[in-house]
Scaffold this motif. Structure first.
Motif, short mmCIF file in Angstrom:
data_model
loop_
_atom_site.label_atom_id
_atom_site.label_comp_id
_atom_site.label_asym_id
_atom_site.label_seq_id
_atom_site.Cartn_x
_atom_site.Cartn_y
_atom_site.Cartn_z
N ILE A 18 7.46 8.49 -10.88
CA ILE A 18 7.26 9.22 -9.62
C ILE A 18 6.19 10.28 -9.80
N GLY A 19 6.20 10.94 -10.96
CA GLY A 19 5.22 11.99 -11.22
C GLY A 19 3.80 11.47 -11.20
N VAL A 20 3.55 10.34 -11.86
CA VAL A 20 2.20 9.77 -11.88
C VAL A 20 1.76 9.39 -10.47
N GLY A 26 -1.90 13.23 -4.93
CA GLY A 26 -2.55 14.53 -4.83
C GLY A 26 -4.06 14.42 -4.94
N ILE A 27 -4.54 13.56 -5.85
CA ILE A 27 -5.98 13.34 -5.99
C ILE A 27 -6.56 12.77 -4.70
N ILE A 28 -5.84 11.83 -4.09
CA ILE A 28 -6.30 11.23 -2.83
C ILE A 28 -6.36 12.30 -1.73
N ALA A 72 -8.52 20.32 -8.34
CA ALA A 72 -7.68 21.49 -8.10
C ALA A 72 -6.40 21.10 -7.38
N VAL A 73 -6.52 20.23 -6.39
CA VAL A 73 -5.35 19.74 -5.67
C VAL A 73 -4.47 18.91 -6.60
N GLY A 74 -5.10 18.04 -7.40
CA GLY A 74 -4.35 17.22 -8.34
C GLY A 74 -3.59 18.07 -9.35
N LEU A 75 -4.22 19.15 -9.82
CA LEU A 75 -3.55 20.04 -10.78
C LEU A 75 -2.36 20.74 -10.13
N SER A 156 -8.96 21.25 -17.04
CA SER A 156 -7.55 21.54 -17.28
C SER A 156 -6.67 20.44 -16.69
N PHE A 157 -7.04 19.96 -15.51
CA PHE A 157 -6.28 18.85 -14.93
C PHE A 157 -6.26 17.66 -15.88
N GLU A 158 -7.43 17.29 -16.40
CA GLU A 158 -7.50 16.13 -17.27
C GLU A 158 -6.71 16.35 -18.56
N GLU A 159 -6.78 17.55 -19.13
CA GLU A 159 -6.03 17.82 -20.35
C GLU A 159 -4.53 17.85 -20.09
N TYR A 160 -4.12 18.54 -19.05
CA TYR A 160 -2.69 18.62 -18.75
C TYR A 160 -2.12 17.25 -18.38
N PHE A 161 -2.90 16.43 -17.71
CA PHE A 161 -2.39 15.13 -17.29
C PHE A 161 -2.38 14.12 -18.44
#
Length: 313
Positions: A18-20, A26-28, A72-75, A156-161
């Protein structure tokens, strides 16, 4: 440890699934402002546009801002999912330490920044005909503000994800460390397949992207946290956006220089992965006293109490 600590929180497979999905959603959502602006400028022709066409349809600063807004929204979605669905604090997604070690972030940031500046200056001096002076004060100052504020958000989004959420989630599912390292690195590199650089240079450039994913993943596992990879990634993208641009790169900006040389995917791809990245890892290993590489990269990722029992026996 960085992966094993996730056992203390809600780590069911369905939660990560669900998280993915939520993060992709969120990216969309984050792409809506960019889509609206492109529709206004290009109409429904935007449906057939490549990323390069989109960049050329808008001022580069505006495109960069709208593109980075997506991350930013994805994060924001990712942090919400981690907190509410997994009941996991942000620090546990970031590091195994009791608090985030910002000195690690800034050391990695400074090391990469110095390397990029020195190599760019050296390349400019050695091959001046490969560059055009691209500096214009007002557009550059706008670029500077956008980059300083939003590029660290994107990285940061890419690293955290990838190095955080996916690595931890896959790790507790398969109960080892090497599978999440491989899977997260390949997915990270694979998603760059649609970058303009791949169109220009061919599939060989994927060695660089996947290799970068492996290096960042190794840094996270060996250091038991994301601080180094966060600093490394932020410096790489930020300095690249500010110093050099080219007509065939993902970041086409009002940078100081413009690379007009004809690129090739030969040693330029292999040297960073085979030479530069190992040097970075050696420097980090010496400074932070990394040891037990085999266990940290290929060992088990079981519940801490199970690990303790195994060690005692």
């Amino acid at each position: 440890m960085f992966i094993e600590q996730v056992y203390k929180y809600q780590h069911d497979f369905w939660r990560y699934l669900i998280g993915v999905i939520a993060v992709v959603f969120g990216i969309i959502i984050g792409q809506i402002p960019l889509t609206i602006v492109l529709l206004k400028e290009a109409g429904f022709e935007v449906m057939n546009m490549t990323e390069t066409d989109m960049m050329q349809a808008l001022d580069s600063n505006l495109f960069l801002f709208l593109m980075l807004l997506t991350y930013a929204v994805g994060l924001g979605f990712l942090f919400f999912i981690v907190k509410k669905l997994h009941e996991q604090p942000l620090i546990a997604l970031t590091t195994s330490r009791k608090k985030i070690d910002w000195s690690r972030f800034w050391f990695a940031f400074g090391l990469v920044a110095i390397f990029i500046i020195l190599t760019t200056v050296g390349d400019y001096i050695s091959n001046p005909d490969d560059f055009l002076w691209n500096f214009k004060l007002k557009p550059f100052l706008i670029l500077l503000v956008i980059s300083v504020v939003l590029i660290p958000v994107q990285t940061s989004f890419e690293e955290y994800f990838f190095r955080g959420y996916l690595m931890q989630g896959i790790g507790v599912m398969v109960k080892n460390r090497w599978v999440p390292l491989v899977v997260s690195s390949v997915i990270f590199g694979g998603l760059h397949f649609f970058n303009p650089e791949v169109t220009k240079l061919g599939n060989t450039i994927m060695i660089y992207y996947i290799g970068t994913g492996f290096m960042l993943g190794i840094m996270a596992l060996m250091d038991e946290g994301l601080e180094l990879s966060l600093g490394f990634h932020a410096a790489n993208n930020l300095l690249t956006a500010l110093i050099v641009t080219a007509d065939w790169t993902a970041f086409q900006t009002h940078s100081i220089l413009k690379d007009v040389s004809e690129p090739s995917a030969g040693w330029d791809v292999l040297i960073p992965v085979l030479v530069v990245y190992p040097i970075y890892l050696i420097i980090f290993a010496k400074k932070y006293h990394w040891n037990n590489w085999k266990e940290r990269l290929f060992g088990k990722a079981e519940r801490p109490e199970l690990l303790n029992v195994s060690e005692e026996s």
